[in-house]
Design a protein around this motif. Sequence first.
Motif, mmCIF file in Angstrom:
data_model
loop_
_atom_site.group_PDB
_atom_site.id
_atom_site.type_symbol
_atom_site.label_atom_id
_atom_site.label_comp_id
_atom_site.label_asym_id
_atom_site.label_seq_id
_atom_site.Cartn_x
_atom_site.Cartn_y
_atom_site.Cartn_z
ATOM 1 N N THR A 24 0.855 -1.189 0.000
ATOM 2 C CA THR A 24 0.000 0.000 0.000
ATOM 3 C C THR A 24 0.891 1.240 0.000
ATOM 4 O O THR A 24 2.053 1.201 0.409
ATOM 5 N N TYR A 26 0.066 5.723 0.506
ATOM 6 C CA TYR A 26 -1.005 6.706 0.708
ATOM 7 C C TYR A 26 -0.582 8.125 0.346
ATOM 8 O O TYR A 26 -1.401 9.027 0.343
ATOM 9 N N LEU A 43 -1.242 -0.232 -3.834
ATOM 10 C CA LEU A 43 -2.666 -0.094 -3.499
ATOM 11 C C LEU A 43 -2.839 1.153 -2.637
ATOM 12 O O LEU A 43 -2.174 1.289 -1.607
ATOM 13 N N GLY A 45 -4.957 1.976 -0.278
ATOM 14 C CA GLY A 45 -5.953 1.238 0.502
ATOM 15 C C GLY A 45 -6.768 2.164 1.377
ATOM 16 O O GLY A 45 -6.265 3.188 1.853
ATOM 17 N N ASP A 46 -8.019 1.752 1.618
ATOM 18 C CA ASP A 46 -8.815 2.564 2.550
ATOM 19 C C ASP A 46 -8.327 2.351 3.988
ATOM 20 O O ASP A 46 -8.812 2.999 4.922
ATOM 21 N N SER A 47 -7.311 1.473 4.156
ATOM 22 C CA SER A 47 -6.633 1.351 5.450
ATOM 23 C C SER A 47 -5.999 2.679 5.834
ATOM 24 O O SER A 47 -5.598 2.868 6.983
ATOM 25 N N ASP A 85 -8.690 1.827 -3.984
ATOM 26 C CA ASP A 85 -9.564 0.986 -3.155
ATOM 27 C C ASP A 85 -10.904 1.689 -2.942
ATOM 28 O O ASP A 85 -10.961 2.809 -2.440
ATOM 29 N N LYS A 115 -10.163 -1.754 -6.602
ATOM 30 C CA LYS A 115 -10.411 -2.965 -5.802
ATOM 31 C C LYS A 115 -11.687 -2.754 -5.004
ATOM 32 O O LYS A 115 -11.958 -1.638 -4.543
ATOM 33 N N HIS A 139 -11.662 -8.715 -3.740
ATOM 34 C CA HIS A 139 -11.035 -8.814 -2.404
ATOM 35 C C HIS A 139 -11.977 -9.655 -1.548
ATOM 36 O O HIS A 139 -13.100 -9.234 -1.263
ATOM 37 N N LEU A 182 -7.588 -10.437 -4.512
ATOM 38 C CA LEU A 182 -6.788 -10.372 -3.290
ATOM 39 C C LEU A 182 -7.465 -11.232 -2.230
ATOM 40 O O LEU A 182 -8.679 -11.103 -2.005
ATOM 41 N N GLU A 184 -7.541 -12.163 1.757
ATOM 42 C CA GLU A 184 -7.055 -11.643 3.053
ATOM 43 C C GLU A 184 -7.384 -12.619 4.184
ATOM 44 O O GLU A 184 -8.545 -13.027 4.352
ATOM 45 N N ILE A 205 -2.765 -11.275 1.263
ATOM 46 C CA ILE A 205 -2.338 -10.586 2.478
ATOM 47 C C ILE A 205 -2.800 -11.521 3.591
ATOM 48 O O ILE A 205 -3.978 -11.597 3.918
ATOM 49 N N LEU A 215 0.954 -8.848 -0.581
ATOM 50 C CA LEU A 215 0.677 -7.455 -0.220
ATOM 51 C C LEU A 215 0.912 -7.274 1.278
ATOM 52 O O LEU A 215 0.591 -8.164 2.067
ATOM 53 N N ILE A 217 0.541 -3.846 4.271
ATOM 54 C CA ILE A 217 0.229 -2.430 4.492
ATOM 55 C C ILE A 217 1.541 -1.745 4.840
ATOM 56 O O ILE A 217 2.248 -2.176 5.773
HETATM 57 O O1 KIV Z 1 -7.209 -0.949 2.603
HETATM 58 C C1 KIV Z 1 -6.317 -1.792 2.490
HETATM 59 O O2 KIV Z 1 -5.126 -1.526 2.665
HETATM 60 C C2 KIV Z 1 -6.733 -3.134 2.166
HETATM 61 C C3 KIV Z 1 -5.847 -4.234 2.623
HETATM 62 C C4 KIV Z 1 -6.101 -4.528 4.055
HETATM 63 C C5 KIV Z 1 -6.038 -5.436 1.832
HETATM 64 O O3 KIV Z 1 -7.787 -3.328 1.641
#
Ligand code: KIV
Length: 285
Positions: A24, A26, A43, A45-47, A85, A115, A139, A182, A184, A205, A215, A217
């Motif tokens: 990931t 950001y 990615l 990611g919405d993380s 994401d 994703k 996912h 993906l 998880e 992941i 993958l 984070i």
């Molecule tokens: O948001 C993200 O980083 C994800 C991962 C947890 C797979 O979707």
Amino acid sequence: MAKKKMIHDFYSMKKNSQKITFLTAYDYPTATFAEKAGLDMLLIGDSLGMCVYGYESTVPVTMDQMICHSEAVRRGAPNTFIVGDMPFMSYQTNDEKAVESAGRFLKEAGCDAIKLEGGVRIKSRIKAIVEAGIVVMGHIGLTPQSSGQLGGHKAQGRTAATAKLVMEDALAVQEAGAQMILLEAIPPEVGEAITKLLDMPVLSIGAGMKCDGQLLIVSDMIGQFQAFTPKFVKKYCNVAEVIIAGMEAYCEDIRNSKFPEDKHCYHMLDGEEDGFLKYMNTLKK
Ligand code: KIV
């Protein structure tokens, strides 16, 4: 600089048993580092809800936040395949909304794919996005946006009955036309079975080493996110320690008048100091 990989390259990598590296990102600086390090795919990611904004889950993350961060990552990694994401409620309501949200990642942020979470229950969403000409990564397994229904952030498919459900989700994602998936937090046996069964590249992941790529984070991998660490994480460095040590040294220098040094100062231009002193003298009573 390595050539940017596209979706067909990931299919070739699967065919040739070459592992796909996925992380990931950001923000702009992290994306520049990732591209320099040679990541195949990034990615957004919405993380980032937890890792960047300090929310308790991914649920509050909005489309506008995702677009902003995706734009920054694209600027930092112009030659890397990037996946946007889809955040909670950007696709759950209906197919039209799903296509509209997915399109924003490509039009506004220059993403290469999107994703979204879910298998059987979002088959029509995946199909609609694919029909709009967008590359989709499914996912499945532990899907954090629906962790409430799953009873928390728990590994999935650990019984024969639930492994069957994971497998059905994988097949639904493939049938809907997604081009990658993906997995998880599922057992490695199930990860391996899905990787063998599906034609598309299968990313993991927490789904074992037999998948086509892995993958993590980035905030976990570099030791930046401190709140909790899932079992599937391997920490490769500890930037929190480095950053805190740097900040402590900075405070120490300020308190002991060791910073700034002369080399950090902008002195007056040659011959200008006298004029300034004369002016200062006029202010003295
Ligand atoms: O948001 C993200 O980083 C994800 C991962 C947890 C797979 O979707």
